[in-house]
Design a protein around this motif. Sequence first.
Motif, PDB file in Angstrom:
ATOM      1  N   GLU A   7      -9.521 110.853  -1.846  1.00 42.51           N
ATOM      2  CA  GLU A   7     -10.663 110.220  -2.506  1.00 42.51           C
ATOM      3  C   GLU A   7     -11.875 111.133  -2.497  1.00 42.51           C
ATOM      4  N   ASN A   8     -12.859 110.763  -3.291  1.00 46.63           N
ATOM      5  CA  ASN A   8     -14.036 111.619  -3.483  1.00 46.63           C
ATOM      6  C   ASN A   8     -14.757 111.885  -2.158  1.00 46.63           C
ATOM      7  N   TYR A  11      -8.434 109.414 -11.419  1.00 42.78           N
ATOM      8  CA  TYR A  11      -9.423 110.326 -12.010  1.00 42.78           C
ATOM      9  C   TYR A  11      -8.994 111.777 -11.800  1.00 42.78           C
ATOM     10  N   ALA A  12      -8.723 112.149 -10.533  1.00 42.83           N
ATOM     11  CA  ALA A  12      -8.411 113.556 -10.232  1.00 42.83           C
ATOM     12  C   ALA A  12      -7.155 114.001 -10.976  1.00 42.83           C
ATOM     13  N   SER A  13      -6.145 113.134 -11.018  1.00 43.15           N
ATOM     14  CA  SER A  13      -4.924 113.557 -11.692  1.00 43.15           C
ATOM     15  C   SER A  13      -5.148 113.638 -13.202  1.00 43.15           C
ATOM     16  N   LEU A  41     -11.488 124.059 -13.351  1.00 44.53           N
ATOM     17  CA  LEU A  41     -12.369 123.385 -12.388  1.00 44.53           C
ATOM     18  C   LEU A  41     -11.651 123.358 -11.042  1.00 44.53           C
ATOM     19  N   ASN A  42     -12.340 123.816 -10.001  1.00 49.88           N
ATOM     20  CA  ASN A  42     -11.732 123.711  -8.676  1.00 49.88           C
ATOM     21  C   ASN A  42     -11.945 122.288  -8.134  1.00 49.88           C
ATOM     22  N   GLN A  43     -11.395 122.050  -6.958  1.00 48.77           N
ATOM     23  CA  GLN A  43     -11.492 120.705  -6.391  1.00 48.77           C
ATOM     24  C   GLN A  43     -12.956 120.274  -6.196  1.00 48.77           C
ATOM     25  N   GLU A  44     -13.768 121.239  -5.746  1.00 48.62           N
ATOM     26  CA  GLU A  44     -15.187 120.938  -5.504  1.00 48.62           C
ATOM     27  C   GLU A  44     -15.865 120.465  -6.802  1.00 48.62           C
ATOM     28  N   ALA A  45     -15.625 121.206  -7.888  1.00 49.63           N
ATOM     29  CA  ALA A  45     -16.256 120.858  -9.176  1.00 49.63           C
ATOM     30  C   ALA A  45     -15.748 119.506  -9.683  1.00 49.63           C
ATOM     31  N   THR A  46     -14.456 119.265  -9.504  1.00 47.37           N
ATOM     32  CA  THR A  46     -13.858 118.017  -9.998  1.00 47.37           C
ATOM     33  C   THR A  46     -14.476 116.801  -9.299  1.00 47.37           C
ATOM     34  N   TRP A  47     -14.632 116.881  -7.981  1.00 45.78           N
ATOM     35  CA  TRP A  47     -15.229 115.749  -7.254  1.00 45.78           C
ATOM     36  C   TRP A  47     -16.739 115.668  -7.472  1.00 45.78           C
ATOM     37  N   ALA A  48     -17.378 116.823  -7.729  1.00 44.38           N
ATOM     38  CA  ALA A  48     -18.816 116.782  -8.030  1.00 44.38           C
ATOM     39  C   ALA A  48     -19.036 115.974  -9.313  1.00 44.38           C
ATOM     40  N   LYS A 103     -17.111 113.589 -10.444  1.00 38.59           N
ATOM     41  CA  LYS A 103     -16.901 112.165 -10.124  1.00 38.59           C
ATOM     42  C   LYS A 103     -18.149 111.589  -9.451  1.00 38.59           C
ATOM     43  N   SER A 104     -18.766 112.375  -8.569  1.00 40.42           N
ATOM     44  CA  SER A 104     -19.979 111.895  -7.890  1.00 40.42           C
ATOM     45  C   SER A 104     -21.083 111.624  -8.898  1.00 40.42           C
TER      46      SER A 104
END
Length: 159
Positions: free
Chosen positions: A51-52, A116-118, A139-146, A148-149
């Motif tokens: 999760e985020n 969302y991530a998938s 997009l890396n994981q950091e960018a992907t969750w940013a 979402k935030s």
Amino acid sequence: MTRPPQLRPRPRLLLAAALLCCSTAWAHGDVTPQVVDTTGLPKLGADWKGENPYRGHAAAIKIGASAYNQNCARCHGLEAISGGIAPDLRKLDNECVTLKVDTRKKACVAEIDQYYASSVRKGKVRNGAVYMPGFEGILNQEATWAIKSYLETRRERPL
Ligand code: HEC
């Protein structure tokens, strides 16, 4: 993973998306996916989080807003207000809003995070048609969750 029922695609919208966004806008140079600078955000490593990890994180929201504008807004709309060719991402967590028990609400939000991530990593491809390109490797994981935030600050119905 299974798609929550209210996120089922609407065929006519998808046709419009395939015709409008993917064949024309996507081909232009100025809409090439943009790498996002996530310097300063806590590193997340190679394994994808369930999760985020950045919910409510001010720096992540700021980076996410700009990353959203560069990579997602052309289809999902400026400030996440969809013009109709792609789903309105302000509604992504809507089904969790009415859950009364806190643990169930948390689980619901986590499930949407995974969906969302998938979606972002793999994109949306059906029967050979690309409705949305995959962002894995861009997009890396950091960018992907940013992103979402940021989207969580734009929720239609805050939790
Ligand atoms: C080329 C247009 C396009 C771009 C660019 C794009 N998307 Fe999409 N996206 C779509 C379309 C169209 C769908 C619906 C596809 C479907 O239902 O099969 C979709 C679906 C989604 C979904 C699932 C939503 C739901 O309600 O089921 C998420 C999450 C999503 N996109 C996030 C993003 C994010 C985040 C970005 C930017 C990193 C992005 N998209 C970039 C067109 C796009």
